[in-house]
Write a protein that holds these residues in place. Sequence first.
Motif, short mmCIF file in Angstrom:
data_model
loop_
_atom_site.label_atom_id
_atom_site.label_comp_id
_atom_site.label_asym_id
_atom_site.label_seq_id
_atom_site.Cartn_x
_atom_site.Cartn_y
_atom_site.Cartn_z
N LEU A 246 0.83 -1.21 0.00
CA LEU A 246 0.00 0.00 0.00
C LEU A 246 0.86 1.26 0.00
N ASP A 247 1.93 1.25 0.79
CA ASP A 247 2.83 2.40 0.82
C ASP A 247 3.50 2.61 -0.54
N PHE A 248 3.88 1.52 -1.18
CA PHE A 248 4.52 1.61 -2.49
C PHE A 248 3.56 2.19 -3.53
N LEU A 249 2.28 1.82 -3.42
CA LEU A 249 1.28 2.31 -4.37
C LEU A 249 0.78 3.70 -4.03
N GLY A 250 1.15 4.21 -2.86
CA GLY A 250 0.73 5.55 -2.47
C GLY A 250 -0.57 5.59 -1.72
N PHE A 251 -1.05 4.44 -1.20
CA PHE A 251 -2.30 4.39 -0.45
C PHE A 251 -2.08 4.14 1.03
N GLY A 252 -0.85 4.26 1.49
CA GLY A 252 -0.56 4.06 2.89
C GLY A 252 -0.85 5.30 3.70
N VAL A 253 -0.38 5.30 4.94
CA VAL A 253 -0.56 6.44 5.83
C VAL A 253 0.72 7.26 5.86
N SER A 254 0.60 8.46 6.37
CA SER A 254 1.77 9.35 6.41
C SER A 254 2.68 8.95 7.57
N ALA A 255 3.64 8.09 7.28
CA ALA A 255 4.58 7.62 8.29
C ALA A 255 5.80 7.07 7.58
N PRO A 256 6.97 7.09 8.21
CA PRO A 256 8.16 6.50 7.60
C PRO A 256 7.91 5.03 7.28
N SER A 257 8.23 4.61 6.07
CA SER A 257 7.96 3.24 5.69
C SER A 257 8.93 2.80 4.60
N TRP A 258 9.11 1.48 4.51
CA TRP A 258 9.98 0.92 3.50
C TRP A 258 9.33 1.02 2.12
N GLY A 259 8.02 0.78 2.05
CA GLY A 259 7.33 0.84 0.78
C GLY A 259 7.37 2.23 0.16
N GLU A 260 7.18 3.26 0.99
CA GLU A 260 7.22 4.62 0.48
C GLU A 260 8.61 4.99 -0.02
N THR A 261 9.64 4.51 0.69
CA THR A 261 11.02 4.77 0.24
C THR A 261 11.28 4.09 -1.09
N MET A 262 10.81 2.85 -1.25
CA MET A 262 11.00 2.15 -2.53
C MET A 262 10.24 2.82 -3.66
N SER A 263 9.08 3.43 -3.35
CA SER A 263 8.30 4.07 -4.40
C SER A 263 9.02 5.28 -4.99
N GLU A 264 9.91 5.90 -4.21
CA GLU A 264 10.65 7.05 -4.73
C GLU A 264 11.63 6.66 -5.82
N PHE A 265 11.98 5.38 -5.88
CA PHE A 265 12.90 4.91 -6.92
C PHE A 265 12.31 5.10 -8.31
N ARG A 266 10.98 5.09 -8.41
CA ARG A 266 10.34 5.27 -9.72
C ARG A 266 10.63 6.65 -10.30
N HIS A 267 10.86 7.63 -9.42
CA HIS A 267 11.12 9.00 -9.88
C HIS A 267 12.61 9.33 -9.92
N ALA A 268 13.43 8.41 -9.45
CA ALA A 268 14.88 8.62 -9.47
C ALA A 268 15.54 7.26 -9.64
N THR A 269 15.49 6.72 -10.84
CA THR A 269 15.95 5.36 -11.08
C THR A 269 17.46 5.18 -10.91
N HIS A 270 18.18 6.27 -10.85
CA HIS A 270 19.62 6.14 -10.61
C HIS A 270 19.93 5.96 -9.12
N ALA A 271 18.98 6.29 -8.26
CA ALA A 271 19.19 6.20 -6.81
C ALA A 271 18.90 4.77 -6.35
N TRP A 272 19.80 3.86 -6.63
CA TRP A 272 19.58 2.44 -6.35
C TRP A 272 19.37 2.15 -4.88
N TRP A 273 19.93 3.00 -4.00
CA TRP A 273 19.83 2.75 -2.57
C TRP A 273 18.39 2.90 -2.06
N LEU A 274 17.56 3.65 -2.78
CA LEU A 274 16.16 3.80 -2.37
C LEU A 274 15.38 2.50 -2.55
N LEU A 275 15.84 1.64 -3.43
CA LEU A 275 15.19 0.36 -3.67
C LEU A 275 15.92 -0.78 -2.98
#
Length: 305
Positions: A246-275
């Motif tokens: 849910l966090d990866f898809l953007g339907f989670g809650v506003s809190a630090p999460s692994w899924g939300e961090t991984m979702s940022e990789f879609r907008h910065a594909t060179h930032a491998w550490w986010l995934l």
Amino acid sequence: MIVSALFVATAIFADFLASDLPIVSKTAGKIWLFPNVTQPSALTSMSPSERASQTDWQLPALVAHGPWVGDANPEARLRGPFALPGHPFGTDRAGRDVFARLVHGARNYIVFALAAVAASLLLGGLLGGLAGIFGGITDAVVSRTIETISAFPVLVLVLGVQAAVARASITTLFFAIALTRWPQIATMVRSEVIRIETRDYVMAARALGASPWRVLRRHVAPNIRGQLAALGAFGIPAVVLIEASLDFLGFGVSAPSWGETMSEFRHATHAWWLLAFPGLLLFIMVVAMNIVGEARRARLDPRGS
């Protein structure tokens, strides 16, 4: 068990591993004990530069960055591991420390998963026990409800519940996930209750006038505790995966999460550490806790001996 315990320890001591505030300090002429945990307003209201100028000495957390506030300097955004001092796992698109996001994300996932699994065990155990003990219309209603909920994919059902409410929150997410987990538990409890009811000691208790509630509490519940513990062990990684999805898809809650961090990789594909880092942690947690659940189930299986 060791790996699972390390994740639990990380969740417990997240504020000591990554925090904007120190563990202990002398700031503004006053000694502060564990401000990283208590988050006193006198310190949180100061900017980092103000706190630094008024601090005589301090013992910082392992990483002196919290999960919420990013670096205002654009040059500090999307920097790789150790590219900046004090950022061992790099920074995200907002300049937030990835290590802090992962540590506090572990706390959020584990606490949420434990609560959701406990609620589903309670609800599923109660409804499954009632269906098995009373039978008849009670069994029919519970069984049809289980079949209806089980007909929907878990992720689709949770997304539907989140979309149906006016304002999605951690509470609605909690009830949505708990709603999807109890049918499996209720099915197991119902079948075990029906099986145990044929035992001689249960039939003797009924012949002596024991009520269905007493039979359920004194004779059935002790026999299914182990199976419930095994289902709970499997349920924790399952809930973590749902929440991360849910966090990866953007339907989670506003809190630090692994899924939300991984979702940022879609907008910065060179930032491998986010995934890489959150994905690796998610993989290790799910595998470790599933192995614990499998070991627990193997111990309860009489054919294993």
